[in-house]
Design an enzyme around this catalytic site. Sequence first.
Site, PDB file in Angstrom:
ATOM      1  N   ASN A  21      11.306 -46.900 -27.425  1.00 41.28           N
ATOM      2  CA  ASN A  21      12.779 -46.291 -26.243  1.00 41.28           C
ATOM      3  C   ASN A  21      12.941 -47.194 -24.904  1.00 41.28           C
ATOM      4  O   ASN A  21      14.156 -47.626 -24.136  1.00 41.28           O
ATOM      5  CB  ASN A  21      12.544 -45.237 -26.350  1.00 41.28           C
ATOM      6  CG  ASN A  21      13.656 -44.990 -27.579  1.00 41.28           C
ATOM      7  OD1 ASN A  21      14.486 -45.485 -27.865  1.00 41.28           O
ATOM      8  ND2 ASN A  21      13.123 -43.504 -28.743  1.00 41.28           N
ATOM      9  N   ASP A  66      15.766 -28.544 -26.748  1.00 42.35           N
ATOM     10  CA  ASP A  66      16.698 -29.600 -27.749  1.00 42.35           C
ATOM     11  C   ASP A  66      17.891 -28.427 -27.518  1.00 42.35           C
ATOM     12  O   ASP A  66      18.902 -29.215 -28.288  1.00 42.35           O
ATOM     13  CB  ASP A  66      16.354 -30.229 -28.731  1.00 42.35           C
ATOM     14  CG  ASP A  66      14.817 -30.954 -29.132  1.00 42.35           C
ATOM     15  OD1 ASP A  66      14.637 -31.701 -28.259  1.00 42.35           O
ATOM     16  OD2 ASP A  66      14.234 -30.670 -29.690  1.00 42.35           O
ATOM     17  N   GLY A 106       6.608 -46.443 -26.411  1.00 43.38           N
ATOM     18  CA  GLY A 106       7.250 -46.840 -25.811  1.00 43.38           C
ATOM     19  C   GLY A 106       7.927 -47.397 -26.087  1.00 43.38           C
ATOM     20  O   GLY A 106       8.836 -48.342 -25.310  1.00 43.38           O
ATOM     21  N   MET A 142       6.260 -35.669 -24.472  1.00 47.78           N
ATOM     22  CA  MET A 142       5.366 -34.534 -25.191  1.00 47.78           C
ATOM     23  C   MET A 142       5.073 -33.231 -24.749  1.00 47.78           C
ATOM     24  O   MET A 142       4.219 -32.734 -25.168  1.00 47.78           O
ATOM     25  CB  MET A 142       4.224 -34.727 -26.655  1.00 47.78           C
ATOM     26  CG  MET A 142       4.911 -36.062 -27.827  1.00 47.78           C
ATOM     27  SD  MET A 142       6.650 -35.840 -28.534  1.00 47.78           S
ATOM     28  CE  MET A 142       6.054 -34.172 -29.188  1.00 47.78           C
ATOM     29  N   ILE A 196       7.223 -29.761 -23.323  1.00 46.34           N
ATOM     30  CA  ILE A 196       7.245 -28.574 -22.097  1.00 46.34           C
ATOM     31  C   ILE A 196       8.027 -28.595 -21.441  1.00 46.34           C
ATOM     32  O   ILE A 196       7.123 -28.486 -19.968  1.00 46.34           O
ATOM     33  CB  ILE A 196       8.261 -27.333 -23.439  1.00 46.34           C
ATOM     34  CG1 ILE A 196       7.878 -27.455 -24.134  1.00 46.34           C
ATOM     35  CG2 ILE A 196       8.599 -26.470 -22.674  1.00 46.34           C
ATOM     36  CD1 ILE A 196       7.566 -26.072 -25.050  1.00 46.34           C
ATOM     37  N   HIS A 231      16.166 -36.897 -29.435  1.00 40.96           N
ATOM     38  CA  HIS A 231      15.959 -36.278 -30.340  1.00 40.96           C
ATOM     39  C   HIS A 231      16.175 -36.739 -31.564  1.00 40.96           C
ATOM     40  O   HIS A 231      17.346 -37.136 -32.115  1.00 40.96           O
ATOM     41  CB  HIS A 231      15.896 -35.090 -30.006  1.00 40.96           C
ATOM     42  CG  HIS A 231      15.089 -33.905 -31.539  1.00 40.96           C
ATOM     43  ND1 HIS A 231      14.198 -33.898 -31.437  1.00 40.96           N
ATOM     44  CD2 HIS A 231      15.864 -33.278 -31.958  1.00 40.96           C
ATOM     45  CE1 HIS A 231      13.886 -32.715 -32.475  1.00 40.96           C
ATOM     46  NE2 HIS A 231      15.417 -32.855 -32.546  1.00 40.96           N
ATOM     47  N   ARG A 282       2.583 -25.370 -16.888  1.00 43.57           N
ATOM     48  CA  ARG A 282       3.505 -25.939 -16.624  1.00 43.57           C
ATOM     49  C   ARG A 282       4.144 -26.589 -15.424  1.00 43.57           C
ATOM     50  O   ARG A 282       4.367 -27.886 -15.236  1.00 43.57           O
ATOM     51  CB  ARG A 282       4.552 -25.905 -18.024  1.00 43.57           C
ATOM     52  CG  ARG A 282       4.288 -25.779 -19.370  1.00 43.57           C
ATOM     53  CD  ARG A 282       4.802 -25.623 -19.766  1.00 43.57           C
ATOM     54  NE  ARG A 282       4.930 -25.516 -21.055  1.00 43.57           N
ATOM     55  CZ  ARG A 282       5.168 -24.914 -23.027  1.00 43.57           C
ATOM     56  NH1 ARG A 282       5.728 -23.775 -22.401  1.00 43.57           N
ATOM     57  NH2 ARG A 282       4.658 -24.612 -23.779  1.00 43.57           N
TER      58      ARG A 282
END
Length: 205
Positions: A17, A148, A15, A93, A95, A112, A68
């Site tokens: 960022n 991305d 963490g 991490m 999708i 990214h 998901r």
Amino acid sequence: MKSEIKIGVLVSGGGTNLQSIMDACAAGEINGRVVCVISNVADAFALERARQAGIPAIFLNHRDYAGRRSYDEALVEALKGHEVDLVVMAGFMRIITEVLLDPFPQAVMNIHPSLLPAFPGLYPQRQALEYGAKVSGCTVHFVDAGTDTGPIIAQAAVPVLENDTEEALSARILMEEHRIYPEAVKLFAQGRLTVEGRRVVVAPE
């Protein structure tokens, strides 16, 4: 003056960022505040950073969900429960699917560690070194359904040095991430970002 935005952060690791964004909010550089931090990793240090700052720290184990989409439904419920305006992915991490994207149109950001569209996906620093790139860097972008591939908000270039290692290059890129991610969030909070096709247009102050 626009009212401050509420930021929800998704993270899987340390963490750093997240910390840079929390610090920018605390310093008044971003007209907003982090209202929840959600991780799919129970011992992610990012959760501890949130707790130390008095921010709700939520562990949502993706293994507890069928797939998901059902996991993203749980994320949306948590984010909406904190009235989040902007979702910030900071080393998350996973999708994500349209289940998460649709409730937050053009309000999900990611960073990214490459100059997209070069080297998307996993291990971009390693990809850059193996390809023989002379310049790498980092990219803040809005998230779309691809990997991305969303519209680019900000980028910073970092030279690739002779005899660079993945770790050394990653560390130099991370310093730039800590600079441009809060800046991108600041622009969003100011209402200065609009998406026209693939381009993100930044309105003057």
